[in-house]
Design a protein around this motif. Structure first.
Motif, PDB file in Angstrom:
ATOM      1  N   ILE A   1      59.102  60.548  -5.106  1.00 38.81           N
ATOM      2  CA  ILE A   1      57.377  60.643  -4.992  1.00 38.81           C
ATOM      3  C   ILE A   1      56.828  61.849  -4.758  1.00 38.81           C
TER       4      ILE A   1
ATOM      5  N   HIS B   1      56.726  63.787  -7.975  1.00 44.43           N
ATOM      6  CA  HIS B   1      55.832  63.306  -8.796  1.00 44.43           C
ATOM      7  C   HIS B   1      54.391  63.595  -8.385  1.00 44.43           C
ATOM      8  N   GLU B   2      54.157  63.759  -7.229  1.00 41.85           N
ATOM      9  CA  GLU B   2      52.927  63.946  -6.477  1.00 41.85           C
ATOM     10  C   GLU B   2      52.680  65.611  -6.486  1.00 41.85           C
ATOM     11  N   SER B   3      53.811  66.333  -6.188  1.00 41.97           N
ATOM     12  CA  SER B   3      53.287  67.763  -6.047  1.00 41.97           C
ATOM     13  C   SER B   3      54.376  68.725  -6.424  1.00 41.97           C
TER      14      SER B   3
ATOM     15  N   ASN C   1      44.622  67.416  -4.937  1.00 40.68           N
ATOM     16  CA  ASN C   1      44.137  66.759  -6.324  1.00 40.68           C
ATOM     17  C   ASN C   1      42.911  67.462  -6.801  1.00 40.68           C
TER      18      ASN C   1
ATOM     19  N   CYS D   1      43.143  64.643  -1.618  1.00 40.68           N
ATOM     20  CA  CYS D   1      44.474  64.358  -1.527  1.00 40.68           C
ATOM     21  C   CYS D   1      45.442  65.454  -1.424  1.00 40.68           C
TER      22      CYS D   1
ATOM     23  N   MET E   1      53.047  64.682  -0.540  1.00 48.12           N
ATOM     24  CA  MET E   1      53.134  63.458  -0.978  1.00 48.12           C
ATOM     25  C   MET E   1      51.545  63.103  -1.210  1.00 48.12           C
ATOM     26  N   GLN E   2      50.687  64.190  -1.375  1.00 49.22           N
ATOM     27  CA  GLN E   2      49.221  63.764  -1.836  1.00 49.22           C
ATOM     28  C   GLN E   2      48.601  62.728  -0.781  1.00 49.22           C
TER      29      GLN E   2
ATOM     30  N   ASN F   1      49.709  54.682  -5.262  1.00 46.55           N
ATOM     31  CA  ASN F   1      49.254  55.850  -6.320  1.00 46.55           C
ATOM     32  C   ASN F   1      47.666  55.336  -6.420  1.00 46.55           C
TER      33      ASN F   1
ATOM     34  N   TYR G   1      53.381  55.425 -13.589  1.00 45.46           N
ATOM     35  CA  TYR G   1      53.620  56.265 -12.577  1.00 45.46           C
ATOM     36  C   TYR G   1      54.750  55.497 -11.631  1.00 45.46           C
TER      37      TYR G   1
END
Length: 211
Positions: free
Chosen positions: A103, A106-108, A116, A121, A125-126, A176, A194
């Protein structure tokens, strides 16, 4: 008759002298033997006397202790530090650390300063600073950009989702995006790209860890 008496007397005298001679000779012989034995005894006892043992003492040189050099452990990279937070916090919530790692990636892409498009976010982990402000307050988090704090809020949210949903794919879709939309798509048999990507990377990380 006087001559005969004289002869007899002389004969007796000679016999006594002869006897005395033999006696003296015997005594001398005994004395010689005794002295010989004494000499032999002294010689044997002298040779039997133990010799003094001479001990040589050597000075043992004790080596001086060498200087102990304490090597500092190599410092962790930023990504390794983040992983250490993930393992620690994921374990406290009984979450799979490989899922959390996936996660974060993928998020950051492991960037603590990531945001974002509108800045709502933030962090690894946004995490939504608006929707999770009460959660952050409950956890004592004041800085969403702090790596450990961000992971703590994100894992707390994931754990809450897993309490009501068993399928990781659905949990990831809800994490998400909008909950109702995620549930609707899931019930229609649709898994978001995702969710699939996160789950694939989770499996990849697990294989790498055990290979």
């Amino acid at each position: 008759s006087d001559v005969l008496k004289g002869v007899i007397k002389m004969k007796i005298t000679n016999e006594k002298l002869l006897q005395m001679y033999f006696i003296l000779s015997g005594v001398l012989t005994v004395m010689v033997i005794f002295l010989s034995l004494v000499n032999i005894f002294h010689a044997t006892t002298a040779s039997a006397e133990p010799k003094a043992i001479k001990f040589e003492t050597k000075q043992i040189q004790t080596p001086m202790p060498t200087e102990i050099v304490v090597h500092e452990p190599p410092s962790l990279t930023a990504e390794q530090k983040i992983d250490s937070y993930i393992y620690e916090i994921a374990a406290s919530y009984n979450l799979d650390p490989y899922l959390v790692q996936s996660i974060v990636w993928h998020e950051s892409r492991y960037n603590p300063e990531a945001e974002n498009y509108d800045g709502s976010c933030v962090g690894l982990m946004q995490v939504s600073t608006y929707w999770h402000r009460d959660r952050a307050k409950k956890l004592g988090v004041t800085d969403f950009y702090d790596p450990k704090s961000n992971i703590l809020v994100g894992c707390d949210y994931l754990s809450e989702l897993f309490e009501t949903r068993e399928d990781p794919a659905l949990v990831l879709m809800m994490y998400n995006g909008n909950h109702s939309s995620a549930i609707k798509k899931y019930r229609a048999g649709e898994i978001s790209g995702y969710a699939k990507s996160v789950l694939n990377r989770q499996q990849q990380l697990r294989k790498e860890a055990f290979s």
